[in-house]
Scaffold this motif. Structure first.
Motif, PDB file in Angstrom:
ATOM      1  N   PHE A   9       0.889  -1.108   0.533  1.00  0.00           N
ATOM      2  CA  PHE A   9       0.301   0.156  -0.182  1.00  0.00           C
ATOM      3  C   PHE A   9       0.532   0.916  -0.287  1.00  0.00           C
ATOM      4  O   PHE A   9       1.715   1.187   0.926  1.00  0.00           O
ATOM      5  N   ARG A  12       0.405   6.878   2.174  1.00  0.00           N
ATOM      6  CA  ARG A  12      -0.095   7.798   2.517  1.00  0.00           C
ATOM      7  C   ARG A  12      -2.108   6.772   2.378  1.00  0.00           C
ATOM      8  O   ARG A  12      -2.923   7.450   3.308  1.00  0.00           O
ATOM      9  N   GLY A  13      -1.921   5.822   1.820  1.00  0.00           N
ATOM     10  CA  GLY A  13      -3.283   4.852   2.584  1.00  0.00           C
ATOM     11  C   GLY A  13      -2.767   4.045   2.872  1.00  0.00           C
ATOM     12  O   GLY A  13      -3.482   2.617   3.114  1.00  0.00           O
ATOM     13  N   ARG A  14      -1.591   3.386   3.762  1.00  0.00           N
ATOM     14  CA  ARG A  14      -1.117   1.938   4.188  1.00  0.00           C
ATOM     15  C   ARG A  14      -1.853   1.617   5.951  1.00  0.00           C
ATOM     16  O   ARG A  14      -2.453   0.130   5.721  1.00  0.00           O
ATOM     17  N   SER A  15      -2.622   2.489   6.365  1.00  0.00           N
ATOM     18  CA  SER A  15      -3.801   2.746   7.445  1.00  0.00           C
ATOM     19  C   SER A  15      -4.657   2.469   7.124  1.00  0.00           C
ATOM     20  O   SER A  15      -4.913   0.470   7.558  1.00  0.00           O
ATOM     21  N   LYS A  16      -5.377   2.842   6.338  1.00  0.00           N
ATOM     22  CA  LYS A  16      -6.554   1.896   5.548  1.00  0.00           C
ATOM     23  C   LYS A  16      -6.645   0.992   5.337  1.00  0.00           C
ATOM     24  O   LYS A  16      -6.887  -0.419   5.094  1.00  0.00           O
ATOM     25  N   GLY A  17      -5.437   0.422   4.269  1.00  0.00           N
ATOM     26  CA  GLY A  17      -5.357  -0.896   3.208  1.00  0.00           C
ATOM     27  C   GLY A  17      -4.857  -1.651   4.190  1.00  0.00           C
ATOM     28  O   GLY A  17      -5.843  -2.675   4.103  1.00  0.00           O
TER      29      GLY A  17
END
Length: 108
Positions: A9, A12-17
């Motif tokens: 991921f 910037r979108g790693r936590s949501k991914g």
């Protein structure tokens, strides 16, 4: 088990991914746990052939479609997956990552 999904991921979108990957992992494990006893009772030992078929299919996907991310920096992985997480160009990011990598190894 989720292996190596954090590197795939973008920053910037790693936590949501990762939240989505973990949630889907738990949901599918729950579904498999609920369906397996009835399926095994219905088709007996052939259930293991179904499981083996899914494992072979997964192994094929892993072999042909997944990218190896071991021994690569996060910057290299982001560039490989086409992430635009950096303000600088890809070449500048790769140069700074290589310089940082050399200084770390030379100090050790």
């Amino acid at each position: 088990m989720i292996i190596g999904t954090a590197e795939i991921f973008p920053l910037r979108g790693r936590s949501k991914g990762m939240a989505l990957a973990t949630t889907s992992n738990w949901i599918f494990n729950f579904i498999i746990g609920m369906v397996s006893p009835d399926t095994f009772g219905g088709i007996g030992g052939y259930f293991y052939l179904v499981v083996a078929g899914f494992r072979l299919f997964s192994a094929g996907l892993l072999h042909f479609y997944h990218v190896e991310t071991a021994n690569h920096t996060l910057e290299e992985i982001a560039v490989a997956f086409g992430a635009r997480a950096f303000a600088d160009s890809d070449e500048e990011v790769m140069e700074s990552a290589k310089k940082g990598d050399k200084t770390i190894h030379s100090e050790v």
